[in-house]
Design a protein around this motif. Sequence first.
Motif, short mmCIF file in Angstrom:
data_model
loop_
_atom_site.label_atom_id
_atom_site.label_comp_id
_atom_site.label_asym_id
_atom_site.label_seq_id
_atom_site.Cartn_x
_atom_site.Cartn_y
_atom_site.Cartn_z
N THR A 1 -14.49 4.44 38.83
CA THR A 1 -15.27 5.09 39.78
C THR A 1 -16.63 4.55 40.04
OG1 THR A 1 -16.05 7.04 38.61
CG2 THR A 1 -14.11 7.28 39.95
N GLU A 2 -17.27 4.60 41.29
CA GLU A 2 -18.64 4.05 41.28
C GLU A 2 -19.53 5.00 40.48
OE1 GLU A 2 -20.19 1.56 42.90
OE2 GLU A 2 -17.91 0.74 43.04
N PRO A 3 -20.57 4.29 39.75
CA PRO A 3 -21.53 5.51 38.89
C PRO A 3 -22.47 5.98 40.14
CG PRO A 3 -22.41 2.98 38.78
CD PRO A 3 -20.96 3.01 39.39
N ARG A 4 -22.85 7.34 39.95
CA ARG A 4 -23.39 8.09 40.58
C ARG A 4 -25.14 7.88 40.33
NH1 ARG A 4 -20.93 13.75 39.75
NH2 ARG A 4 -19.00 12.98 38.81
N PRO A 5 -25.87 7.93 41.34
CA PRO A 5 -27.22 7.74 41.22
C PRO A 5 -27.46 9.16 40.36
CG PRO A 5 -26.82 7.97 43.31
CD PRO A 5 -25.51 8.05 42.65
N LEU A 6 -28.37 8.68 39.17
CA LEU A 6 -29.04 9.88 38.41
C LEU A 6 -29.93 10.75 39.02
CD1 LEU A 6 -28.40 11.04 35.67
CD2 LEU A 6 -30.14 9.26 34.93
N VAL A 7 -30.21 11.92 39.11
CA VAL A 7 -30.96 12.74 39.68
C VAL A 7 -31.35 14.19 38.77
CG1 VAL A 7 -30.70 12.35 42.10
CG2 VAL A 7 -29.56 14.15 41.09
N CYS A 8 -32.63 14.52 38.81
CA CYS A 8 -32.92 15.64 38.00
C CYS A 8 -32.06 16.73 38.26
CB CYS A 8 -34.45 16.10 38.16
SG CYS A 8 -35.07 17.39 37.24
N ALA A 9 -31.35 17.50 37.35
CA ALA A 9 -30.54 18.74 37.58
C ALA A 9 -31.32 19.79 38.11
CB ALA A 9 -29.91 19.01 36.34
N ARG A 10 -32.64 19.80 37.97
CA ARG A 10 -33.41 20.93 38.42
C ARG A 10 -34.17 20.70 39.75
NH1 ARG A 10 -34.70 25.93 36.71
NH2 ARG A 10 -36.74 26.62 37.09
N CYS A 11 -34.78 19.56 39.94
CA CYS A 11 -35.63 19.56 41.26
C CYS A 11 -35.15 18.47 41.98
CB CYS A 11 -36.85 19.16 40.91
SG CYS A 11 -37.25 17.61 40.00
N GLY A 12 -34.06 17.63 41.51
CA GLY A 12 -33.60 16.54 42.42
C GLY A 12 -34.16 15.19 42.41
N THR A 13 -35.31 15.21 41.86
CA THR A 13 -35.95 13.58 41.58
C THR A 13 -35.04 12.59 41.19
OG1 THR A 13 -38.09 14.87 40.95
CG2 THR A 13 -37.82 12.66 40.59
N PRO A 14 -35.11 11.63 42.04
CA PRO A 14 -34.12 10.25 41.58
C PRO A 14 -34.67 9.59 40.28
CG PRO A 14 -35.24 9.91 43.53
CD PRO A 14 -35.68 11.14 43.25
N ALA A 15 -33.86 9.24 39.29
CA ALA A 15 -34.25 8.33 38.20
C ALA A 15 -34.53 7.06 38.39
CB ALA A 15 -33.29 8.64 37.11
N GLY A 16 -34.19 6.44 39.40
CA GLY A 16 -34.24 5.18 39.97
C GLY A 16 -33.03 4.22 39.24
N GLU A 17 -33.16 3.10 38.79
CA GLU A 17 -32.24 2.07 38.36
C GLU A 17 -31.60 2.56 36.94
OE1 GLU A 17 -30.84 -0.52 40.01
OE2 GLU A 17 -32.04 0.27 41.94
N SER A 18 -32.51 3.03 36.06
CA SER A 18 -31.89 3.32 34.84
C SER A 18 -32.49 4.80 34.36
CB SER A 18 -32.28 2.34 33.76
OG SER A 18 -33.68 2.16 33.71
N LEU A 19 -31.95 5.23 33.35
CA LEU A 19 -32.66 6.42 32.66
C LEU A 19 -33.94 6.36 32.09
CD1 LEU A 19 -32.10 9.59 32.37
CD2 LEU A 19 -30.91 9.13 30.26
N PRO A 20 -35.09 7.03 32.59
CA PRO A 20 -36.36 6.95 32.04
C PRO A 20 -36.27 7.49 30.84
CG PRO A 20 -36.52 7.76 34.35
CD PRO A 20 -34.94 7.79 33.93
N VAL A 21 -37.17 7.04 29.74
CA VAL A 21 -37.08 7.41 28.26
C VAL A 21 -37.93 8.77 28.30
CG1 VAL A 21 -36.94 5.09 27.32
CG2 VAL A 21 -39.24 6.07 28.06
N THR A 22 -38.61 9.10 29.35
CA THR A 22 -39.07 10.33 29.27
C THR A 22 -38.43 11.68 29.73
OG1 THR A 22 -40.20 9.77 31.32
CG2 THR A 22 -41.46 9.55 29.61
N TRP A 23 -37.18 11.37 30.44
CA TRP A 23 -36.30 12.49 30.75
C TRP A 23 -35.66 13.03 29.51
CZ3 TRP A 23 -33.56 12.48 36.11
CH2 TRP A 23 -34.37 12.02 37.24
N THR A 24 -35.03 14.37 29.70
CA THR A 24 -34.27 14.83 28.81
C THR A 24 -32.84 15.27 29.36
OG1 THR A 24 -36.43 16.55 28.21
CG2 THR A 24 -34.29 17.27 27.62
N CYS A 25 -32.04 15.06 28.29
CA CYS A 25 -30.70 15.27 28.55
C CYS A 25 -30.32 16.47 27.74
CB CYS A 25 -29.96 13.99 28.05
SG CYS A 25 -28.03 13.87 28.01
#
Length: 70
Positions: free
Chosen positions: A15-39
Amino acid sequence: MTSLPGDRDHDGSPTEPRPLVCARCGTPAGESLPVTWTCSVENGVRRHFCETCSRENLRAIEGRLDSPWW
């Protein structure tokens, strides 16, 4: 190699990868997962949170509360 359910579509191709967005506010992550984000893994589902949402809810995250409690 074993794949998880939902890893492939009906014809067997990846399947095509889905764009990564914040699960709380919907902010897009861009091309890759920023190191400042929490998983977080909640009920077996991986969720990512942007830096702002992570900072605003740090105590809840450290207390291991699921995000609906924030």
